[in-house]
Motif scaffolding. Structure first.
Motif, PDB file in Angstrom:
ATOM      1  N   THR A 382       0.925  -1.372  -0.249  1.00 12.30           N
ATOM      2  CA  THR A 382      -0.062   0.026  -0.063  1.00 12.30           C
ATOM      3  C   THR A 382       0.811   1.151   0.102  1.00 12.30           C
ATOM      4  O   THR A 382       2.253   1.082   0.178  1.00 12.30           O
ATOM      5  CB  THR A 382      -0.809   0.055   1.169  1.00 12.30           C
ATOM      6  OG1 THR A 382      -0.056   0.446   2.263  1.00 12.30           O
ATOM      7  CG2 THR A 382      -1.574  -1.243   1.388  1.00 12.30           C
ATOM      8  N   ILE A 442      -1.720   7.783   5.079  1.00 11.57           N
ATOM      9  CA  ILE A 442      -3.465   7.799   5.401  1.00 11.57           C
ATOM     10  C   ILE A 442      -3.854   6.930   4.062  1.00 11.57           C
ATOM     11  O   ILE A 442      -4.611   6.014   4.609  1.00 11.57           O
ATOM     12  CB  ILE A 442      -3.864   9.158   5.325  1.00 11.57           C
ATOM     13  CG1 ILE A 442      -3.243   9.979   6.630  1.00 11.57           C
ATOM     14  CG2 ILE A 442      -5.498   9.120   5.825  1.00 11.57           C
ATOM     15  CD1 ILE A 442      -3.603  11.467   6.480  1.00 11.57           C
ATOM     16  N   TYR A 445      -2.854   3.615   4.573  1.00 12.35           N
ATOM     17  CA  TYR A 445      -3.541   2.982   5.871  1.00 12.35           C
ATOM     18  C   TYR A 445      -5.056   2.438   5.381  1.00 12.35           C
ATOM     19  O   TYR A 445      -5.689   1.659   5.669  1.00 12.35           O
ATOM     20  CB  TYR A 445      -3.497   3.776   6.863  1.00 12.35           C
ATOM     21  CG  TYR A 445      -4.370   3.277   8.199  1.00 12.35           C
ATOM     22  CD1 TYR A 445      -3.458   2.302   8.890  1.00 12.35           C
ATOM     23  CD2 TYR A 445      -5.310   3.683   8.471  1.00 12.35           C
ATOM     24  CE1 TYR A 445      -4.231   1.763  10.118  1.00 12.35           C
ATOM     25  CE2 TYR A 445      -5.917   3.107   9.628  1.00 12.35           C
ATOM     26  CZ  TYR A 445      -5.148   2.204  10.447  1.00 12.35           C
ATOM     27  OH  TYR A 445      -6.010   1.602  11.792  1.00 12.35           O
ATOM     28  N   ASN A 446      -5.377   3.479   4.600  1.00 12.00           N
ATOM     29  CA  ASN A 446      -6.824   3.132   4.112  1.00 12.00           C
ATOM     30  C   ASN A 446      -7.023   2.107   2.981  1.00 12.00           C
ATOM     31  O   ASN A 446      -8.054   2.023   2.492  1.00 12.00           O
ATOM     32  CB  ASN A 446      -7.740   4.561   3.861  1.00 12.00           C
ATOM     33  CG  ASN A 446      -7.996   5.446   5.075  1.00 12.00           C
ATOM     34  OD1 ASN A 446      -8.200   4.719   6.122  1.00 12.00           O
ATOM     35  ND2 ASN A 446      -8.018   6.654   4.814  1.00 12.00           N
ATOM     36  N   GLY A 447      -6.048   1.804   2.335  1.00  8.59           N
ATOM     37  CA  GLY A 447      -6.032   0.509   1.563  1.00  8.59           C
ATOM     38  C   GLY A 447      -5.672   0.826   0.193  1.00  8.59           C
ATOM     39  O   GLY A 447      -5.856  -0.052  -0.804  1.00  8.59           O
ATOM     40  N   GLU A 458     -12.898   8.156  -3.656  1.00  9.27           N
ATOM     41  CA  GLU A 458     -12.887   8.801  -2.279  1.00  9.27           C
ATOM     42  C   GLU A 458     -11.387   9.215  -1.848  1.00  9.27           C
ATOM     43  O   GLU A 458     -11.100   9.863  -0.952  1.00  9.27           O
ATOM     44  CB  GLU A 458     -13.479   7.768  -1.219  1.00  9.27           C
ATOM     45  CG  GLU A 458     -12.842   6.419  -1.191  1.00  9.27           C
ATOM     46  CD  GLU A 458     -13.419   5.288  -1.826  1.00  9.27           C
ATOM     47  OE1 GLU A 458     -13.995   5.855  -3.180  1.00  9.27           O
ATOM     48  OE2 GLU A 458     -13.571   4.395  -1.620  1.00  9.27           O
ATOM     49  N   PHE A 459     -10.376   8.562  -2.721  1.00 12.94           N
ATOM     50  CA  PHE A 459      -8.813   8.883  -2.199  1.00 12.94           C
ATOM     51  C   PHE A 459      -8.604  10.186  -3.091  1.00 12.94           C
ATOM     52  O   PHE A 459      -7.143  10.436  -2.770  1.00 12.94           O
ATOM     53  CB  PHE A 459      -8.015   7.693  -2.648  1.00 12.94           C
ATOM     54  CG  PHE A 459      -8.085   6.380  -1.786  1.00 12.94           C
ATOM     55  CD1 PHE A 459      -8.360   6.471  -0.544  1.00 12.94           C
ATOM     56  CD2 PHE A 459      -8.100   5.120  -2.426  1.00 12.94           C
ATOM     57  CE1 PHE A 459      -8.783   5.270   0.464  1.00 12.94           C
ATOM     58  CE2 PHE A 459      -8.111   4.238  -1.548  1.00 12.94           C
ATOM     59  CZ  PHE A 459      -8.494   4.164  -0.186  1.00 12.94           C
TER      60      PHE A 459
END
Lengths: 538, 217
Positions: A382, A442, A445-447, A458-459
Motif C-alpha cells: 500500500t 493515510i 492505511y486506508n488501503g 474517495e482517495f
C-alpha cells in the motif's frame, strides 16, 4: 569557471582546466565533481518521472498514463533514483571529495580505481538510459521473477545489465574507502578521533563490499535466464522465484543503509558544528553506524512477510528488524542531546540536519509498523510503504545530501551561497516534502495500493494534496540549483573555514590545492573539539 | 622516511612504500571478499535446490565426466603450487625462476581452460545445454536441466575468472621479463597469486559440489 579561478591561488579546479585533464583525472576531488554532475542527470530523470506519476494520479482514473506506460514510469523513477542517484549520492560525491581531506591524506588509496569506478558508473547509467529510451522497463526497480525473467516483454535485460555494471562502481568505491580509512590516516588520527562522517562511510563501505556482489550475481542470473535460458528461477524447471527475492533483498535492504548512513554522517558533522559542541556520546554514534550495517544484513525477510516464506522465518526477521531501531534511536537521541545547551545557529545546513532528524524519526517509527508481522500483512503493497520509505530516502537521505552539499559547498567551490535563499529553500523542501508524503500514510492505511494507475474516487483529495506537495517540493529543489550555480559566478569568496568548524578539511584552502595539504597534518586532539576551539579564540 | 621518496614504485599520495604495499594487500583481500559474496549467491541457490531435488541433481551429476573433472582439479592445484613458487622466486629476486614459474602457471591455467572446453563440447553434443534443445531421458528432466543451469553458470563464471587470471599472468610475465620486480617490490606478484589461489579454491568447492555430489548415493 577557469577565468574566475585564476584570481585565486592554484587549486584543484584551476590546475589544468582542459576537458581531457578532467576525464583522465585521478584527483579524488575532481572525481567527486564528475560524480556530482552525473548523478544530477539521474536525479533529473528520477524527478521528472516522479512528477509525471504525481500528475497522473491527480485524478482517480489516471490523468496521464495508463497500464504499462505507468508501470514504465514508476520503474524509471525507482531505478534511476535508487541505483543511480541515492546509492552513489553522498559516498561518491561528498565521500570522494571529503574522506581524504578529513583523514589528512593526499588522495584515496587507489586513485586510478576511483576514476575507473566513475567510468563504470557512466557505462551502467548509459545502458540503463538507452534501455529507458528504447522502450523502457516495466518490472519496477525490484525486478521480481518470474515476471522479469519470463513474462515481461520490455527492456529488462539491458536495464539489468546497466544496474549490474553500476554495482561494480559501488563495490570499487566501497573498497577504496575501506582501504583509505584503514591505511591513509594522518599521524595521530586514531580511530577514536575520526570524524563521524568517516565512521559512517566506513560502515557504508562494508555494506557496499558485502552486499553489492550478491545483487550483481542475482541480476546476472536474471539476464542469463532471459538471454540463454539458464533458468535458475524458472518455475517450469522447478526453480523458485522466492529465492530471487531472498537474494535481491539480501542486498537491497542493506542498500537502504548505504543511502541513509552517509546522511547520518553529514548530520553528525553539521549538528556538532552549529551547536558548537562535541557530539554527545561520540563512541555510541560511531558504533551505532556499525551496528546498523551489521544488523541490516539480517532483516531482509521483512520485505517478504506475505511472499510465502516460512512463518517462523517471518517471526525471526520481524524481531531482528525491531533491533535496527535501537542504534537508530541512539543516533537520534545523541543528536538531540548535542543540541541541548549548545549555541545553536540556524544556517541552511543546520535546517536540513534538523529536518533530517524529524523526518527520519517519522520514517523510522513507521518502519516499526511494517516490521510487525500482523500490521504488515495489512499494509504490504500500500501507499503506507511508499510513504515510509520516502520518509527515509527523501526525508532522510536526500535531506542529508542537501545539508552536506550546502555545508561543504564553500569548501568544494570556494564560494558562499546566499544565506536567505538557502534557508528559505530548506524550509520549502520540508513543507513540500511533508505535504507530498504524509497524505500517503493515510492513503495506504486506508488501503490504496501502490503501483496502480487508478484508485477509488474517495482517495482523490489526499492524492491532490500529495501532488500539490510535489510541486512545492520541485520548487524547493530548483531554487538551490539556481543559487548554487549563481554562487559560482557571483558568490563571495569563502575562505578556508567559513563556519568555524573543526576537522582537517577546514584547515585546507577553499578550494583545496591538488595535493590537499602542503604538509601532511598531525592530529593532536579528538574530533569536534569545539570547546577548546572557543577557549583558544577567547 | 624521506629516502623512500626516491623509490620509483612509490605513488605520490603514499608516504612510504610500506604503506602502499599494506594498502594494496588490504585492497586485494577486500576484493576477494566481494568475490566470495559473488560466488556465495550461486552456492546458496545451489544448496537450496540440491536439498529440494537431490535425486535429479544426483542424476545430473552422473552425466558429468569425473575423469576430466579430476584431471582439471590436479592441473589447477599444480598451478597453485607453481604460483606459490613464482611468488617465492620474486621475493628472493630470482628473475629466471620467476619467469619460469609464471610461464608454467599460465600454461596450466590454459590447460584447465582447454579441458573445460572439451567438457563443454561433450555436453553440447549430448544435448545437455539448458534451453529448448535440452534432452535427458528422465522423469524429472526439468530438474536435471536446473542442475545443468547451475553447472554452466557456476563453471562458466569460474572459467571467466580463470581467463582474467591468465591475463594477469601474462601481464606479470611482461613486467617480470623487463625486470620490474625486486625483493622490495614484489607485491604485484604476491597479490596476483592471492587471486589465483582464490580462483583455485572456488574450483575446490565446485568439483565436489557438482561432480561428486551423487557418487555415494
Amino acid at each position: 569557471m577557469s577565468t574566475l579561478a585564476t584570481a585565486r591561488p592554484a587549486n584543484y579546479l584551476s590546475v589544468d582546466p582542459g576537458v581531457m585533464s578532467w576525464l583522465l583525472t585521478k584527483d579524488h576531488k575532481r572525481i567527486g565533481i564528475l560524480y556530482l554532475v552525473s548523478i544530477s542527470v539521474f536525479f533529473l530523470v528520477g524527478a521528472v518521472s516522479a512528477a509525471v506519476i504525481r500528475l497522473s494520479l491527480f485524478t482517480p482514473e489516471g490523468a496521464l498514463l495508463h497500464g504499462q506506460a505507468y508501470n514504465k514510469m514508476f520503474s524509471l523513477h525507482g531505478i534511476s533514483m535508487i541505483f543511480f542517484f541515492l546509492i552513489p549520492s553522498i559516498p561518491a560525491v561528498l565521500g570522494n571529495f571529503l574522506l581524504p581531506l578529513m583523514i589528512g591524506a593526499r588522495d584515496v588509496a587507489f586513485p586510478r580505481l576511483n576514476l575507473l569506478s566513475w567510468y563504470i558508473f557512466v557505462l551502467g547509467g548509459a545502458s540503463t538510459l538507452i534501455a529507458a529510451t528504447t522502450g523502457g522497463v516495466d518490472t519496477g526497480w525490484t525486478f521480481y521473477t518470474p515476471f522479469s525473467s519470463i513474462y515481461s516483454n520490455t527492456n529488462v535485460t539491458l536495464t539489468a545489465v546497466g544496474v549490474f555494471i553500476t554495482g561494480f562502481s559501488s563495490i570499487l568505491t566501497g573498497l577504496n574507502f575501506l582501504v583509505t580509512i584503514h591505511k591513509m590516516r594522518a599521524p595521530g588520527l586514531s580511530w577514536s578521533r575520526l570524524p563521524l562522517f568517516v565512521w559512517a562511510h566506513y560502515a557504508t563501505s562494508l555494506i557496499m563490499i558485502l552486499g553489492t556482489p550478491v545483487v550483481a550475481i542475482t541480476l546476472l542470473m536474471v539476464g542469463l535466464e532471459r538471454g540463454l535460458g539458464i533458468g535458475l528461477f524458472d518455475p517450469a524447471l522447478g526453480g523458485d522465484p522466492i529465492l530471487f527475492q531472498h537474494l535481491f533483498w539480501f542486498y537491497s535492504h542493506p542498500a537502504v543503509y548505504i543511502m541513509i548512513l552517509p546522511s547520518m554522517g553529514v548530520v553528525s558533522e553539521v549538528i556538532a558544528c552549529f551547536s558548537r559542541k562535541r557530539i554527545f556520546g561520540y563512541e555510541f554514534v560511531a558504533g551505532s553506524s556499525l551496528a546498523i550495517a551489521v544488523i541490516g544484513f539480517f532483516v531482509w525477510g521483512h520485505h517478504m512477510f506475505v511472499s510465502g516464506q516460512s512463518v517462523y522465518a517471518g517471526l525471526v526477521f520481524s524481531l531482528l528488524s525491531f533491533l535496527v531501531a535501537i542504534p537508530s534511536g541512539v543516533k537520534v537521541f545523541n543528536w538531540t542531546a548535542t543540541l541541548y545547551k549548545g549555541s545553536v545557529a540556524y544556517h541552511a545546513p543546520m535546517l536540513y540536519a534538523l529536518g533530517f532528524i524529524g523526518l527520519f524519526t517519522i520514517g523510522g517509527l513507521t518502519g516499526l509498523f511494517l516490521a510487525t508481522l500482523g500490521t504488515d500483512v495489512h499494509l504490504t503493497d500500500t501507499y503506507f510503504v511508499v510513504a515510509h520509505f520516502h520518509y527515509i530516502m527523501v526525508g532522510g537521505a536526500i535531506t542529508g545530501f542537501m545539508g552536506g552539499l550546502h555545508f561543504w559547498w564553500p569548501k568544494i567551490t570556494g564560494w558562499l551561497y546566499p544565506e536567505g535563499w538557502s534557508r528559505a529553500a530548506a524550509l520549502l523542501l520540508f513543507v513540500g516534502f511533508n505535504l507530498t508524503f504524509f497524505p500517503q500514510f493515510i492513503l495506504g492505511y486506508n488501503g490504496m495500493l501502490r503501483r496502480t494507475y487508478t484508485y477509488p474516487p474517495e482517495f482523490q483529495v489526499l492524492n491532490v494534496m500529495s501532488t500539490a506537495g510535489a510541486s512545492i517540493l520541485a520548487v524547493g529543489y530548483l531554487i538551490p540549483v539556481i543559487y548554487l550555480l549563481w554562487s559560482l559566478r557571483y558568490g563571495q569568496a569563502a575562505g578556508p573555514n567559513p563556519w568555524g568548524a573543526t576537522g582537517l578539511e577546514w584547515t585546507a584552502p577553499s578550494p583545496p590545492p591538488p595535493g590537499n595539504f602542503e604538509k601532511i597534518p598531525v592530529v593532536t586532539e579528538e574530533a569536534y573539539a569545539y570547546s577548546t576551539m572557543e577557549t583558544r579564540r577567547a | 622516511m624521506p629516502e623512500t621518496h626516491s623509490e620509483p614504485h612509490l605513488q605520490h599520495h603514499f608516504v612510504a612504500l610500506e604503506q602502499q604495499q599494506e594498502a594494496s594487500t588490504l585492497g586485494m583481500w577486500a576484493f576477494l571478499i566481494t568475490e566470495i559474496m559473488f560466488f556465495g549467491g550461486l552456492f546458496t541457490l545451489f544448496t537450496a535446490y540440491v536439498s529440494a531435488y537431490s535425486e535429479a541433481f544426483a542424476e545430473g551429476s552422473r552425466h558429468l565426466d569425473l575423469v576430466l573433472g579430476a584431471v582439471n582439479t590436479v592441473v589447477l592445484i599444480g598451478s597453485s603450487f607453481t604460483m606459490a613458487m613464482a611468488v617465492r622466486s620474486a621475493q628472493l629476486g630470482k628473475r629466471k625462476a620467476l619467469l619460469g614459474f609464471l610461464a608454467l602457471t599460465t600454461l596450466l591455467g590454459c590447460a584447465f581452460l582447454g579441458i573445460k572446453g572439451i567438457e563443454y563440447a561433450h555436453k553440447f553434443k549430448q544435448r545437455l545445454l539448458p534451453g529448448p534443445a535440452f534432452r535427458v531421458d528422465s522423469p524429472a528432466s526439468q530438474h536435471v536441466q536446473l542442475f545443468f543451469s547451475f553447472y554452466f553458470a557456476m563453471t562458466g563464471l569460474h572459467a571467466l575468472h580463470m581467463v582474467v587470471g591468465v591475463g594477469l599472468m601474462t601481464w606479470l610475465l611482461f613486467h617480470g621479463w623487463r625486470g620490474r620486480f625486486t625483493p622490495t617490490y614484489f607485491w604485484p606478484v604476491e597479490l596476483s597469486g592471492l587471486y589465483w589461489h582464490f580462483v583455485d579454491i572456488v574450483w575446490i568447492f565446485l568439483f565436489p559440489v557438482l561432480y561428486l555430489v551423487a557418487r555415494h548415493s
